[in-house]
Each structure stands twice: as structure tokens, then as C-alpha cells.
Design an enzyme around this catalytic site. Structure first.
Site, mmCIF file in Angstrom:
data_model
loop_
_atom_site.group_PDB
_atom_site.id
_atom_site.type_symbol
_atom_site.label_atom_id
_atom_site.label_comp_id
_atom_site.label_asym_id
_atom_site.label_seq_id
_atom_site.Cartn_x
_atom_site.Cartn_y
_atom_site.Cartn_z
ATOM 1 N N GLY A 50 0.866 -1.174 0.000
ATOM 2 C CA GLY A 50 0.000 0.000 0.000
ATOM 3 C C GLY A 50 0.904 1.226 0.000
ATOM 4 O O GLY A 50 1.863 1.299 0.795
ATOM 5 N N ALA A 51 0.614 2.186 -0.870
ATOM 6 C CA ALA A 51 1.556 3.280 -1.111
ATOM 7 C C ALA A 51 2.000 4.016 0.160
ATOM 8 O O ALA A 51 3.209 4.144 0.416
ATOM 9 C CB ALA A 51 0.952 4.242 -2.137
ATOM 10 N N GLN A 201 -5.730 -8.739 -2.417
ATOM 11 C CA GLN A 201 -5.717 -7.742 -1.334
ATOM 12 C C GLN A 201 -7.146 -7.379 -0.915
ATOM 13 O O GLN A 201 -7.391 -7.008 0.231
ATOM 14 C CB GLN A 201 -4.981 -6.474 -1.779
ATOM 15 C CG GLN A 201 -3.475 -6.616 -1.893
ATOM 16 C CD GLN A 201 -3.025 -7.006 -3.285
ATOM 17 O OE1 GLN A 201 -3.769 -7.659 -4.023
ATOM 18 N NE2 GLN A 201 -1.822 -6.631 -3.662
ATOM 19 N N ASP A 242 -1.625 4.804 -6.120
ATOM 20 C CA ASP A 242 -0.188 4.625 -5.895
ATOM 21 C C ASP A 242 0.622 5.791 -6.424
ATOM 22 O O ASP A 242 1.705 6.085 -5.928
ATOM 23 C CB ASP A 242 0.294 3.313 -6.521
ATOM 24 C CG ASP A 242 -0.185 2.158 -5.679
ATOM 25 O OD1 ASP A 242 -1.342 1.730 -5.861
ATOM 26 O OD2 ASP A 242 0.571 1.728 -4.790
ATOM 27 N N ASN A 252 -3.228 2.794 -9.936
ATOM 28 C CA ASN A 252 -3.665 2.048 -8.750
ATOM 29 C C ASN A 252 -3.623 0.572 -9.123
ATOM 30 O O ASN A 252 -3.305 0.200 -10.266
ATOM 31 C CB ASN A 252 -5.060 2.502 -8.304
ATOM 32 C CG ASN A 252 -5.435 1.937 -6.936
ATOM 33 O OD1 ASN A 252 -4.645 2.018 -5.987
ATOM 34 N ND2 ASN A 252 -6.606 1.342 -6.819
HETATM 35 O O1 MRU Z 1 0.519 -3.995 -4.574
HETATM 36 P P1 MRU Z 1 -0.082 -3.249 -3.421
HETATM 37 O O2 MRU Z 1 -0.893 -4.112 -2.513
HETATM 38 O O3 MRU Z 1 0.954 -2.445 -2.680
HETATM 39 O O4 MRU Z 1 -1.075 -2.220 -4.101
HETATM 40 C C1 MRU Z 1 -1.774 -1.325 -3.280
HETATM 41 C C2 MRU Z 1 -2.745 -0.494 -4.005
HETATM 42 O O5 MRU Z 1 -2.842 -0.511 -5.211
HETATM 43 C C3 MRU Z 1 -3.564 0.447 -3.170
HETATM 44 O O6 MRU Z 1 -4.829 0.630 -3.738
HETATM 45 C C4 MRU Z 1 -2.854 1.799 -3.108
HETATM 46 O O7 MRU Z 1 -1.534 1.654 -2.690
HETATM 47 C C5 MRU Z 1 -3.544 2.753 -2.225
HETATM 48 S S1 MRU Z 1 -3.192 2.406 -0.537
HETATM 49 C C6 MRU Z 1 -3.882 3.558 0.454
#
Ligand code: MRU
Length: 348
Positions: A50-51, A201, A242, A252
Site C-alpha cells: 500500500g503506497a 488484497q 499509488d 492504482n
Molecule cells: O501492490 P499493493 O498491494 O501495494 O497495491 C496497493 C494499491 O494498489 C492500493 O490501492 C494503493 O496503494 C492505495 S493504498 C492507500
């Protein structure tokens, strides 16, 4: 139910403690990272993801990296700091929060070195900056949640994709932060959570978070979203981000673009919820956003089970870009903006 901490700096042990998201929902277990390689590995393998959470973890990763070297009797200089930053920056390419947090940490570290602060004094200042990044992250998401909740009508049925909750941030969440704030304001909302192939996720993490808070949630497979919209089961969509380019194009989790197209086809509002630290003003549009490609086996043998011929070629991009024209508004901690009128970073 006991609160969980996505990440936590453990002062006495000098380690970064991470809730290991690879094991959820089966097991709530924690990783203790006391070495730079362990923090980098946790980010790369999605133990923390998550970013915003990646950014905060990387900030503490800088502390871990410097501490490791000081404990080995080395005296970190600017090239040591740059090396630690580059190791962490090489973990995942898409979420801009990673590079944003590392740059902040590097600037603080450089300032210390310029003033002659070394060893423990350098570590103290880096740790203070990592803590500030973590605290600002939580505060931004709480403000963002309040801003976004205004857009959520009582009784709304909200579709979300991936996990943009407390697990994806230091705390509270972005898309789920808006959902939480609407729920805390007494609105009788419900959530449709996309499963989010290939790493699930949505089903593993979003459903786990929402069930803990007793916010009504129903899990659907990704390929059911358009059907649910056509059947009148969705009032609006909220997802995280992201990286947002200067023109509002938004990267995203893979599948978000398809959800946005389906929402547009059904005249449904499509909101992005993200802190201003996710906006990358250096990129004029989404075509320049680097898209991570991950191990083909995430698709071929999800969670250990062979679900495709072992030799089949696989394309596995982890993110896609939703063009600004499909986005109704971007919800940030400083307000709600049309994608073509983004705020300055941290501006009121
Ligand atoms: O690969 P991930 O699980 O890190 O991807 C996360 C996402 O795409 C989330 O939607 C994004 O980071 C927003 S988190 C507040």
C-alpha cells in the site's frame, strides 16, 4: 477487538515491527526487521504494502540501515546514506510515496552530516523524521476521511478495489478511511469488495479490516463488478492510488481502470482517495508512471496451487492507469478536487 498496528517502531529493540500481510487473513503475525535487507525484502514481498505504508516503512528502513552500520563500527557518510536510500528505492517502482519519503529522510540525513552530526545523533534525527512522516500520514488520512465522507450519501453502497485501508497506511486508510469516516458519522453504508486478482488484497485484507469494524461488506470476484453495477447494486466507487500524475491520471492496483470504465458506463461517481504525498507533479501524465511487473507465478500458481500450465507465458502488471477523464474527483487531506485541478502538496 484489539487494534492492530500495520507498522511500529520498537524503541528498545531498534527494530521495525510489521504486521505480515502475506499471512492474512489466516494468521496475525509480526515480522521484526532489524536489518536493511529485511526491510527491503518486506516491501518487495508485500509483507508491508500500500503506497503510504511503503513510504513510512522505507523511512524507518533508513533508520534501520544507518543503525546497522553504526553497530558494525562504521561511520555513515553521505554515500552510505545514498546507498541505503537506493536499496530501499529499488524495491518497488510504482508507489511514489516510497521515493517521496526516502527523499525527505535523505535531506534530513544530509543536513545532519553537513552540521557534523554523526553516529547516534544522526540516528536520532532520522528517527524523529520517520516518526513525523508516520504521524503526518495518519493525520492526513483522518482529514481525508472527513473530506470524503461528505460525498457519501446515507445508505450508499460503495464498491472498492484492492486494499486502501489501515493496512495500506500507517493507520486509518484512504479509500477505507472515507468509508470509516462515513460509518463513524452514522451513515448506514455497505461495501462491495473486489477480490483483486492475483494477490487478493481485496478479499484477504479489505474484508478482514471491514469485518473487524463490523462495517457491512460483501466480497465479489473482480469480474462481477460490472454485473453488480448493471444490477443497481452500486452507488459509487472509491479506490486508493499509488501515484497521481499532474494531470490527474492515476495509477492504482491492476483492475482499477476496468472498474472506472464500468462506473462511467453506468453513470456512477468514481473517486480516488489519496494523500497529497501520492501526487507526482514531475510527471505530466499517466503514461510516464512506471508500472511494476511481478513474478508470473503470482498468476500461474496463486498461493501455491498450480492454476495454469506451469509453462504458460504470463503478463503480470501490478498496476494500471485510470485516465483523469474517468475520475469524478480526487479526495485529499486538503480538500476534494477535480482531477484537472489538483492542490499543491500539503496546501490548505
Ligand atoms: O501492490 P499493493 O498491494 O501495494 O497495491 C496497493 C494499491 O494498489 C492500493 O490501492 C494503493 O496503494 C492505495 S493504498 C492507500
Amino acid at each position: 477487538m484489539a487494534e492492530f498496528k500495520t507498522l511500529q517502531w520498537m524503541e528498545s529493540e531498534n527494530v521495525l515491527r510489521l504486521l505480515d500481510q502475506r499471512r492474512l487473513p489466516q494468521r496475525e503475525s509480526y515480522l521484526e526487521c532489524g536489518r536493511l535487507a529485511e526491510v527491503a525484502d518486506a516491501i518487495r514481498t508485500l509483507a508491508v504494502r500500500g503506497a503510504p505504508a511503503i513510504g513510512v516503512a522505507a523511512a524507518y528502513g533508513m533508520v534501520v540501515g544507518v543503525r546497522e552500520r553504526v553497530d558494525l563500527g562504521m561511520e555513515p557518510d553521505l554515500s552510505t546514506l545514498a546507498g541505503i536510500r537506493d536499496t530501499l528505492a529499488a524495491t518497488r517502482p510504482t508507489a511514489v510515496n516510497l521515493f517521496w519519503a526516502l527523499e525527505r529522510m535523505f535531506i534530513v540525513g544530509k543536513g545532519c552530516l553537513d552540521r557534523g552530526s554523526r553516529g547516534e545523533a544522526l540516528i536520532r534525527e532520522l528517527l524523529a523524521e520517520a516518526r513525523r512522516i508516520e504521524a503526518e500520514d495518519e493525520a492526513a488520512h483522518r482529514r481525508l476521511g472527513i473530506n470524503g465522507a461528505e460525498l457519501v450519501p446515507d445508505g450508499a453502497r460503495i464498491l472498492t478495489h484492492c486494499n486502501a485501508g489501515a493496512l495500506a497506511c500507517a493507520a486509518y486508510g484512504t479509500a477505507l478511511g472515507v468509508i470509516r469516516a462515513a460509518w463513524e458519522a452514522g451513515k448506514k453504508i455497505s461495501v462491495l469488495a473486489d477480490e483483486t486478482r492475483p494477490l487478493l488484497q481485496g478479499s484477504r485484507l479489505t474484508c478482514w479490516e471491514l469485518l473487524r469494524e463490523e462495517i457491512p461488506v460483501t466480497l465479489i470476484c473482480d469480474n462481477m463488478a460490472a454485473h453488480c453495477m448493471a444490477g443497481g447494486m452500486v452507488d459509487l466507487v472509491i479506490v486508493g492510488a499509488d501515484r497521481i500524475a499532474a494531470n490527474g491520471d492515476t495509477a492504482n492496483k491492476i483492475g482499477t481502470y476496468g472498474v472506472a470504465l464500468a462506473a462511467a458506463a453506468h453513470n456512477l461517481p468514481f473517486y480516488i482517495a489519496a494523500p497529497t504525498s501520492t501526487i507526482d507533479y514531475s510527471l505530466s501524465d499517466g503514461a510516464a508512471i512506471p508500472i511494476e511487473e511481478r513474478d508470473p507465478d503470482e498468476v500461474r500458481r496463486g498461493f501455491g496451487q498450480l492454476t495454469a500450465p506451469a509453462a504458460v507465458p504470463v503478463y503480470n502488471p501490478a498496476f494500471d492507469v485510470t485516465p483523469a477523464r474517468l475520475i469524478t474527483a480526487i479526495i485529499t487531506e486538503t480538500g476534494v478536487f477535480p482531477p484537472d485541478r489538483l492542490p499543491g502538496r500539503g496546501s490548505a
